[in-house]
Scaffold this motif. Structure first.
Motif, short mmCIF file in Angstrom:
data_model
loop_
_atom_site.label_atom_id
_atom_site.label_comp_id
_atom_site.label_asym_id
_atom_site.label_seq_id
_atom_site.Cartn_x
_atom_site.Cartn_y
_atom_site.Cartn_z
N LEU A 118 0.87 -1.19 0.00
CA LEU A 118 0.00 0.00 0.00
C LEU A 118 0.90 1.24 0.00
CD1 LEU A 118 -3.21 0.62 1.99
CD2 LEU A 118 -1.37 2.28 2.20
N ILE A 142 -5.01 1.13 7.51
CA ILE A 142 -3.84 0.62 6.78
C ILE A 142 -3.36 -0.68 7.44
CG2 ILE A 142 -1.43 1.09 6.16
CD1 ILE A 142 -2.24 4.10 5.99
N ALA A 183 3.57 -1.15 3.83
CA ALA A 183 3.03 0.14 3.43
C ALA A 183 4.18 1.13 3.32
CB ALA A 183 2.00 0.63 4.44
#
Ligand code: ZN
Length: 304
Positions: A117, A136, A146
């Motif tokens: 991400l 997240i 991420a």
């Protein structure tokens, strides 16, 4: 920050993968040497490209890659990873093209489904950033990573105010639509939301020389986050070498191509010069034949 060096004939743009011979243009805030004239990448896009290279051992066989607030410069870098699925999301405050409009405070994604991400310059806009960080952490798969970036000031705590007027936001947070400016407590905020993080900067990841060579921003910070809390283990130790080698291989490949082009141009110049010399010789020969005839003719005319 490093400005363009006039003595360097070209610079390598890690975002579009080309040696750029024109000077880099200034950035959105007028800072010099920020924008690639070819692909319009900024320092952060070039650093993202290099960071993805360094992380490549961690980014094999990706199922789902999610980009929040995508850009024309960052999306191609993520597409190159060859994930089975890519989804782009944004809150829809501007007209950028995305797969779906969604708030990062409530991501329309399953738990544990995202392998990578990327979320740059979003959290400073979001009212409930703790909820966004928890989202997240929720959607990342156990192996998921991420890459997060926000403006940060070192040596102070986060300054935030959801009730501030746009003018006050501009003054306090640097932009009319920012609701905070992060400070030293950001890592604790990530940790409290279930994200273990590690900060990377261009000089720490790639070395001082690379900051100049790749036209990066020395003080840029990216947080690499995994589901968990505290600090991410130094997972880059194994990957950094191979990723960096790949990045430099790309540079060397591009330089070799440029050298080939130069070689071909030089050979063409030499061919043209030889043709020009041959033509001069022929003209001189012709003149030596023609000249006496012309002189004879002139004399005849003069006698008339
Ligand atoms: Zn470029």
């Amino acid at each position: 920050m490093t400005g363009p060096r006039e003595d360097v004939p070209g610079s390598y743009c890690a975002a579009c993968g080309a040696v750029v011979h024109r000077p880099l243009r200034s950035g959105p805030d007028g800072r010099p040497g920020a924008t690639c004239p070819r692909c319009r990448s900024l320092e952060r896009h070039r650093f993202l490209s290099l960071l993805l290279g360094v992380l490549s051992p961690e980014l094999r066989d990706l199922d789902l890659v999610v980009e929040i607030a995508p850009s024309r410069q960052s999306t191609p870098l993520l597409e190159r990873l060859g994930a089975r699925r890519m989804v782009s999301l944004d809150a829809g405050y501007d007209a950028r093209a995305v797969d779906a409009l969604a708030s990062i405070e409530r991501l329309p994604l399953r738990d544990g489904s995202v392998d990578l991400l990327v979320c740059y310059h979003v959290l400073e806009h979001v009212p409930d950033d703790a909820a966004a960080m928890r989202e997240i952490a929720r959607v990342l798969s156990p192996r998921g990573l991420a890459l997060l970036e926000v403006p940060i000031r070192e040596g102070v705590e986060t300054d935030e105010d959801l009730t501030a007027t746009p003018e006050e936001c501009l003054r306090r947070f640097g932009q009319r639509d920012h609701v905070r400016w992060y400070g030293d407590d950001i890592d604790e905020r990530f940790s409290a939301a279930g994200l273990a993080t590690m900060r990377v900067t261009p000089p720490a990841l790639l070395g001082e020389a690379a900051v100049e060579w790749f036209r990066l921003m020395r003080h840029e910070v990216v947080w690499i986050a995994r589901p968990g809390c505290g600090r991410v283990s130094p997972m880059l130790a194994g990957g950094a070498g191979s990723g960096l080698t790949a990045a430099f291989d790309a540079v060397l490949g591009e330089l070799a191509r440029t050298r080939d082009q130069l070689g071909r141009a030089r050979a063409r110049n030499e061919r043209l010069a030889a043709q020009r010399d041959a033509l001069r010789v022929r003209l001189a020969q012709r003149a030596s034949v023609e000249e006496p005839r012309v002189i004879t003719r002139l004399r005849r005319v003069a006698r008339l």
